[in-house]
Design an enzyme around this catalytic site. Structure first.
Site, PDB file in Angstrom:
ATOM      1  N   ASP A  45       0.830  -1.212   0.000  1.00 59.49           N
ATOM      2  CA  ASP A  45       0.000   0.000   0.000  1.00 59.49           C
ATOM      3  C   ASP A  45       0.861   1.257   0.000  1.00 59.49           C
ATOM      4  OD1 ASP A  45      -2.403  -1.434   0.093  1.00 59.49           O
ATOM      5  OD2 ASP A  45      -2.274  -1.649   2.260  1.00 59.49           O
ATOM      6  N   ASP A  47      -4.826  -6.612  13.524  1.00 62.23           N
ATOM      7  CA  ASP A  47      -4.439  -7.942  14.000  1.00 62.23           C
ATOM      8  C   ASP A  47      -5.177  -8.318  15.279  1.00 62.23           C
ATOM      9  OD1 ASP A  47      -3.187  -5.941  15.418  1.00 62.23           O
ATOM     10  OD2 ASP A  47      -1.152  -6.655  15.041  1.00 62.23           O
TER      11      ASP A  47
END
Length: 493
Positions: free
Chosen positions: A136, A249
């Site tokens: 990204d 996460d």
């Protein structure tokens, strides 16, 4: 109901001459002190002590769990079925599970080659492994470099050993209830400077105690974002990755746990990791690690409470132990008790913090944290001062996450060097070129340091608690870090 105390301030105190204005201010301060300042400080002290006891109980409990496991517990290979894969002439490589390796990247100029190289160096049948580089990057130059590296080989700074999959995949393959196998981080640059040594102490405790205790009790522990292996079914059932917070996460781990999946932590499997060696990078990382969990707690607390697939014990563990005590209370109490309440009692001697709250509990908590890194036990005093200074930054980030204030979704990539030798070169360049004043000075830390210094001087001259030794040391730590003199290279010990 009790009556609210009234504060009477004579109007003539402000109408007479200004000769004795200082004395009048002191008189007014004395009139405000008894009915207002003392009760507020005493209430803050009781709240801080209550949070300190909560943190103390949590750390003692986790330490006892880990100690019991080491003395009497079974190894992961005995608790769960584990068998190495055997080649089959007829089935060929189909006996091996298909493995997907994901490498998320964002402007990783220094480590993209290490990461891609480590992933491509994993030992596993080539037709049963897929490597995805999820880039990204906003920098077109870095994006082009990553694409070239991928073509040449045709997370992030983590460098797994070649046998990483052989040690972890069998647990998922033979135990259908397991959704995640998490390995431990091993720090390649922990000796780089004093700041990295402090980070190592904190993170070693996290892995050796927090993660180990969560895995041992079959309760819950958070995914560390990398150095872990997920079952695709668990990912899909949990709803996949979500970007609603800066801790995707942890978000994924909580959702998977609420679906009934179990997690396994294997401390014997270590994956190389690089610690941030500049204080600026470390502050950005700590903002994300403190703000994200608090914001996730805000978003998921009711979802956890009404969940019907997990036991009440697991709900209590996730809400109270994992989120409230470790991610919120731990940051706030460190700053409020040691950097606000104790210094304030020097100026307000009517409020006295009991000895068990200033000596015994902090000493035990510190020893429990330090035991995870015995080689750095002699640095424990520096670790205490450093963590207390960082508690200001973490408390601010925690409150931002809880109330969704500005910077709640700020995500700045943690700057790494990819090679310890590069870090030393960079440090020398910074020393030579200097820093911009705006980038180096931390106004809030300097102000807190000056206040602590004033409190220390007052205690030295007028006080009765003898806090001035601690206050002087803590004030110096705040001022040194506020001036930017942290995260520089020091000789290895």
């Amino acid at each position: 109901m009790g009556t609210i105390p009234t504060i009477k301030i004579p109007v003539e105190s402000f109408t007479n001459g200004g000769d004795d204005i200082t004395g009048r201010i002191m008189v007014i301060g004395g009139q405000i002190k008894a009915p207002l300042v003392v009760p507020l400080l005493r209430m803050l002290m009781y709240v801080s002590l209550a949070m300190s006891v909560m943190l103390f109980i949590e750390k003692v409990y986790m330490s006892l769990v880990v100690a019991f496991k080491k003395l009497f517990g079974k190894k992961a290979e005995k608790r769960y079925k584990w068998e190495s894969f055997k080649d089959d002439i007829e089935l060929g490589n189909s006996v091996y599970p298909l493995v997907l390796v994901q490498l998320p990247m964002f402007n990783e100029r220094e480590v993209y080659q290490l990461s891609i190289g480590a992933a491509c160096g994993l030992s596993w049948p080539s037709d049963r492994i897929v490597i995805q580089v999820l880039d990204d990057s906003t920098d077109p130059v870095i994006k082009g470099l990553v694409e070239m590296e991928c073509e040449r080989w045709a997370n992030k700074d983590f460098q797994p050993e070649s046998d990483f999959l052989w040690k972890t995949i069998p647990f998922l393959h033979h135990n259908s209830e397991l959704g995640l196998v998490q390995a431990r981080w091993k720090f390649v640059n922990s000796n780089e400077c004093l700041m990295t040594r402090m980070q190592e102490m904190s993170l070693d405790y996290h892995f050796k105690v927090e993660q180990e205790s969560g895995s041992s009790t079959h309760a819950f522990f958070g995914f560390n974002g990398t150095a872990g292996v997920w079952r695709m079914a668990a990912l899909n059932e949990a709803g996949g990755w979500k970007d609603r917070t800066t801790v995707e996460d942890m978000d994924l781990a909580v959702r998977a746990s609420l679906k009934g999946w179990k997690f396994l932590y294997i401390g014997s499997v270590k994956v190389k990791n690089e610690l941030p060696s500049s204080f600026k990078a470390y502050r950005y990382q700590q903002h994300r690690w403190s703000c994200g969990p608090a914001n996730l707690f805000r978003k998921m607390i009711f979802e956890i409470m009404i969940n019907k697939r997990v036991t009440l014990w697991k709900k209590i563990h996730v809400i109270y132990s994992f989120f409230f005590v470790r991610k919120i209370v731990a940051h706030i109490v460190t700053f409020v008790l040691y950097c606000v309440v104790i210094p304030a009692t020097v100026m307000v001697p009517e409020v006295m913090v009991p000895k068990w709250g200033t000596v015994y509990i902090p000493a035990i908590i510190t020893l429990l944290n330090a035991v995870g890194t015995p080689r750095s036990i002699h640095l424990v005093a520096f670790w205490i001062l450093f963590e207390n200074v960082m508690s200001l930054h973490r408390t601010k980030a925690t409150l931002i996450g809880l109330f969704e204030a500005q910077r709640v979704n700020e995500w700045v990539v943690t700057e790494k060097h990819g090679d310890p030798s590069k870090a030393k070169i960079t440090t020398k360049q910074h020393k030579k070129l200097g820093f911009k004043l705006s980038e180096r000075l931390l106004t809030l830390e300097i102000c807190v340091g000056l206040i602590l210094f004033i409190c220390a001087c007052h205690d030295l001259v007028f006080g009765k608690y003898h806090y001035y030794i601690y206050l002087y040391m803590q004030a110096i730590a705040f001022i040194i870090i506020g001036l930017g003199y942290v995260g520089t290279d020091v000789p290895n010990s």
